[in-house]
Design a protein around this motif. Structure first.
Motif, PDB file in Angstrom:
ATOM      1  N   VAL A 138     -66.229  15.010  16.303  1.00  0.00           N
ATOM      2  CA  VAL A 138     -66.340  15.500  17.639  1.00  0.00           C
ATOM      3  C   VAL A 138     -65.937  14.819  18.497  1.00  0.00           C
ATOM      4  O   VAL A 138     -66.370  13.631  18.869  1.00  0.00           O
ATOM      5  CB  VAL A 138     -67.744  15.757  17.840  1.00  0.00           C
ATOM      6  N   PHE A 139     -65.033  15.356  19.184  1.00  0.00           N
ATOM      7  CA  PHE A 139     -64.473  14.629  20.744  1.00  0.00           C
ATOM      8  C   PHE A 139     -65.068  15.385  21.719  1.00  0.00           C
ATOM      9  O   PHE A 139     -65.083  16.744  22.051  1.00  0.00           O
ATOM     10  CB  PHE A 139     -62.913  15.036  20.779  1.00  0.00           C
ATOM     11  N   VAL A 140     -65.916  14.633  22.491  1.00  0.00           N
ATOM     12  CA  VAL A 140     -66.698  15.236  23.543  1.00  0.00           C
ATOM     13  C   VAL A 140     -66.317  14.760  24.930  1.00  0.00           C
ATOM     14  O   VAL A 140     -66.110  13.639  25.366  1.00  0.00           O
ATOM     15  CB  VAL A 140     -68.221  14.610  23.276  1.00  0.00           C
ATOM     16  N   ILE A 188     -57.303  16.291  26.346  1.00  0.00           N
ATOM     17  CA  ILE A 188     -58.213  15.846  25.538  1.00  0.00           C
ATOM     18  C   ILE A 188     -57.502  15.929  24.079  1.00  0.00           C
ATOM     19  O   ILE A 188     -57.660  15.467  23.178  1.00  0.00           O
ATOM     20  CB  ILE A 188     -59.482  16.540  25.618  1.00  0.00           C
ATOM     21  N   ILE A 189     -56.941  17.201  23.963  1.00  0.00           N
ATOM     22  CA  ILE A 189     -56.277  17.593  22.680  1.00  0.00           C
ATOM     23  C   ILE A 189     -55.196  16.590  22.084  1.00  0.00           C
ATOM     24  O   ILE A 189     -55.200  15.795  21.127  1.00  0.00           O
ATOM     25  CB  ILE A 189     -55.747  18.975  22.428  1.00  0.00           C
ATOM     26  N   PRO A 245     -61.976  18.344  12.842  1.00  0.00           N
ATOM     27  CA  PRO A 245     -62.160  18.028  14.352  1.00  0.00           C
ATOM     28  C   PRO A 245     -62.715  19.359  15.134  1.00  0.00           C
ATOM     29  O   PRO A 245     -62.569  20.300  14.728  1.00  0.00           O
ATOM     30  CB  PRO A 245     -60.662  17.775  14.834  1.00  0.00           C
ATOM     31  N   ARG A 246     -63.481  18.849  16.197  1.00  0.00           N
ATOM     32  CA  ARG A 246     -64.110  19.617  16.888  1.00  0.00           C
ATOM     33  C   ARG A 246     -64.110  19.441  18.538  1.00  0.00           C
ATOM     34  O   ARG A 246     -64.405  17.992  18.806  1.00  0.00           O
ATOM     35  CB  ARG A 246     -65.688  20.104  16.535  1.00  0.00           C
ATOM     36  N   PHE A 247     -64.064  20.140  19.431  1.00  0.00           N
ATOM     37  CA  PHE A 247     -64.193  19.705  20.789  1.00  0.00           C
ATOM     38  C   PHE A 247     -65.428  20.409  21.438  1.00  0.00           C
ATOM     39  O   PHE A 247     -65.383  21.349  21.520  1.00  0.00           O
ATOM     40  CB  PHE A 247     -62.838  20.233  21.519  1.00  0.00           C
TER      41      PHE A 247
END
Length: 117
Positions: free
Chosen positions: A46-48, A73-74, A90-92
């Motif tokens: 997870v990219f937070v 961010i992506i 992956p999740r944002f």
């Protein structure tokens, strides 16, 4: 970033840890941009993005993660994944941290706040 912003990011990381996410990286930067927090669980990496605002702000913190910011961010996440391959999905996410008079009042976790397009 000011002290309150750093405190907001630390509170967000603490919140995620309590939700059983494992911290992978913090303030990861590339030529494309920065990701505040990278965590993982059994299913996701997870990219937070952490956004802090005063509770009386006219806009929600998530509204400041506009299309341009999402694309940065992506791109940064793609760069990270190219250097750190994983089988995790992956999740944002966006974490909204609300403060009042310099004190953290609440945290709101928006899972899957935006997607790759």
């Amino acid at each position: 970033m000011n002290n309150l912003g750093k405190i907001g990011e630390l509170k967000a990381a603490e919140y995620l840890r309590k939700k059983h996410y494992k911290l992978v990286d913090y303030n990861y930067t590339s030529r494309f941009g920065e990701i505040d927090i990278i965590v993982k669980n059994r299913k996701y990496i997870v990219f937070v993005e952490v956004k802090m605002r005063n509770q009386s702000s006219i806009a929600e913190p998530r509204e400041f993660v506009d299309y341009s910011k999402q694309q940065k961010i992506i791109a940064t996440a793609r760069f990270y994944l190219a250097k750190n391959p994983t089988d995790l999905q992956p999740r944002f996410d966006v974490i909204e941290v609300f403060n009042e008079d310099g004190k953290i009042k609440s945290i709101k976790h928006l899972e899957n706040a935006f997607e790759l397009v």
